[in-house]
Design a protein around this motif. Structure first.
Motif, short mmCIF file in Angstrom:
data_model
loop_
_atom_site.label_atom_id
_atom_site.label_comp_id
_atom_site.label_asym_id
_atom_site.label_seq_id
_atom_site.Cartn_x
_atom_site.Cartn_y
_atom_site.Cartn_z
N ILE A 192 -2.62 -4.89 -4.07
CA ILE A 192 -3.48 -3.74 -3.74
C ILE A 192 -4.93 -4.07 -4.02
CG2 ILE A 192 -4.02 -1.35 -4.34
CD1 ILE A 192 -0.99 -0.99 -4.89
N ALA A 193 -5.17 -4.76 -5.15
CA ALA A 193 -6.55 -5.13 -5.52
C ALA A 193 -7.16 -6.07 -4.48
CB ALA A 193 -6.55 -5.78 -6.89
N ARG A 248 5.66 -4.79 -10.71
CA ARG A 248 4.51 -3.88 -10.75
C ARG A 248 3.20 -4.67 -10.77
NH1 ARG A 248 7.74 -0.51 -14.63
NH2 ARG A 248 8.42 1.32 -13.45
N SER A 249 3.17 -5.76 -11.50
CA SER A 249 1.96 -6.59 -11.58
C SER A 249 1.64 -7.20 -10.22
CB SER A 249 2.17 -7.69 -12.63
OG SER A 249 1.05 -8.56 -12.66
N THR A 299 0.82 -1.22 0.00
CA THR A 299 0.00 0.00 0.00
C THR A 299 0.85 1.27 0.00
OG1 THR A 299 -0.13 -0.15 2.41
CG2 THR A 299 -1.95 -1.08 1.14
N TYR A 315 3.82 3.99 -1.36
CA TYR A 315 4.33 4.46 -2.65
C TYR A 315 5.75 3.92 -2.81
CZ TYR A 315 6.49 7.57 -6.05
OH TYR A 315 7.18 8.06 -7.12
N LEU A 331 2.48 -5.97 -7.27
CA LEU A 331 2.00 -4.89 -6.41
C LEU A 331 0.56 -4.55 -6.72
CD1 LEU A 331 5.13 -2.55 -6.47
CD2 LEU A 331 4.08 -3.50 -4.41
N LYS A 332 0.24 -4.48 -8.00
CA LYS A 332 -1.14 -4.15 -8.40
C LYS A 332 -2.12 -5.20 -7.92
CE LYS A 332 -3.78 -2.85 -12.54
NZ LYS A 332 -3.72 -2.67 -14.02
N SER A 333 -1.76 -6.48 -8.02
CA SER A 333 -2.61 -7.57 -7.56
C SER A 333 -2.81 -7.52 -6.06
CB SER A 333 -2.03 -8.92 -7.97
OG SER A 333 -1.96 -9.04 -9.37
#
Length: 311
Positions: free
Chosen positions: A308-309, A301-302, A277, A279, A304-306
């Motif tokens: 966060i989702a 990056r993928s 979560t 930056y 991290l995005k997963s």
């Protein structure tokens, strides 16, 4: 409810439930901390801390949840405060890595050198500890990420990325009889005193699991958290050291010899942990991607995005 009160909760837990130590770390008074905690408990309608004779002795069950939230909120606020500066200076700032001795001494040096050449304005800080301690540093916002072996304790708030595997070797003084054995087995290893990592490291519990499966009981002469210390005592013939292959360099480890033990003991997997979560500055992502070929910028990056989702 005030942010300051959440900081107090997090600091009391960090200081082992000592109010005076928390107050000193926060540069405030002990009665002031105690009063604000009572106000917060009154507002929430639950006790956060267990007490006996006006002493805090631990967290209540609701308090465990409050602490988890307090850690997240205070870490996120710290991230927000530094975000503006980070966005204005993408190639400078500070990067704090929490890592183990083996990683700091043997795995990271060339990566660090290349990173500093590319980002000379970034101050890099290495904080060392055992595998669980370095993850706790990330969880508490004291480090940007950690690099180390697997942990037995789970850290559900953190994202774990798997890097390279590191196999195991046996290290001892040159001429030791173990190096003339036709085959390295659990039995001929168990016939000698051994030196292994502390129980907090996967290098110890994976070794123990392997011996147990083989029905052998090894005798440990020494446990250490430092590969260099282990090699020092191995050179004195105190025991055979079971280490990661990254910790041995024949050109530097004069008087020692090593033998592959990957067929006996499971490897350790280098694990990188982050707070999904927060930056993550671009140069932090770039450093992480340099730790393993499979940790490409796109893959990190993928992940991290997963993460966060899911949150």
């Amino acid at each position: 409810m005030k942010l300051q009160q959440l900081r107090y909760v997090a600091e009391i837990a960090k200081q082992g439930n000592h109010l005076s130590a928390a107050a000193e770390a926060l540069n405030t008074s002990q009665p002031g901390v105690s009063r604000q905690i009572q106000v917060l408990e009154g507002e929430l309608g639950v006790d956060i801390f267990r007490r006996t004779r006006n002493r805090i002795i631990g967290l209540t069950e609701p308090g465990e949840h409050v602490l988890a939230i307090a850690k997240r909120v205070t870490a996120d606020v710290a991230t927000l405060r530094s975000l503006k500066m980070d966005l204005e200076a993408l190639d400078q700032g500070q990067m704090v890595i929490a890592t183990t001795h083996t990683q700091a001494r043997y795995v990271l040096p060339n990566i660090v050198v290349n990173f500093i050449k590319r980002y000379p304005k970034v101050e890099l800080i290495l904080k060392q500890g055992d595998p669980e301690t370095i993850c706790a540093m990330v969880e508490d916002g004291e480090a940007d990420f950690s690099v180390g072996p697997e942990t037995q304790r789970s850290f559900p708030e953190l994202l774990r990325l798997q890097g390279n595997e590191i196999s195991r070797i046996v290290v001892g003084p040159k001429g030791h009889s173990i190096f003339s054995e036709p085959e390295l087995t659990y039995e001929n290893l168990a016939a000698h005193p051994l030196i292994a990592y502390d129980a907090r490291y996967s290098g110890r519990w994976k070794v123990m699991e392997a011996f147990q499966r083989a029905g052998c009981t090894p005798r440990f002469a020494l446990s250490a958290i430092d590969a260099d210390v282990s090699k020092t005592y191995a050179l004195l013939d105190l025991g055979l050291a079971i280490l990661t292959n990254a910790a041995y360099n024949p050109a530097q480890d004069i008087g020692l010899e090593a033998r592959d033990a990957s067929h006996l003991f499971a490897p350790s997997t280098t694990t990188i942990t982050l707070r999904p979560t927060s930056y993550i500055r671009p140069y932090v992502l770039e450093f992480i991607s340099s730790l393993s070929e499979k940790l490409t910028l796109k893959a990190v990056r993928s992940a991290l995005k997963s993460a966060i989702a899911r949150d």
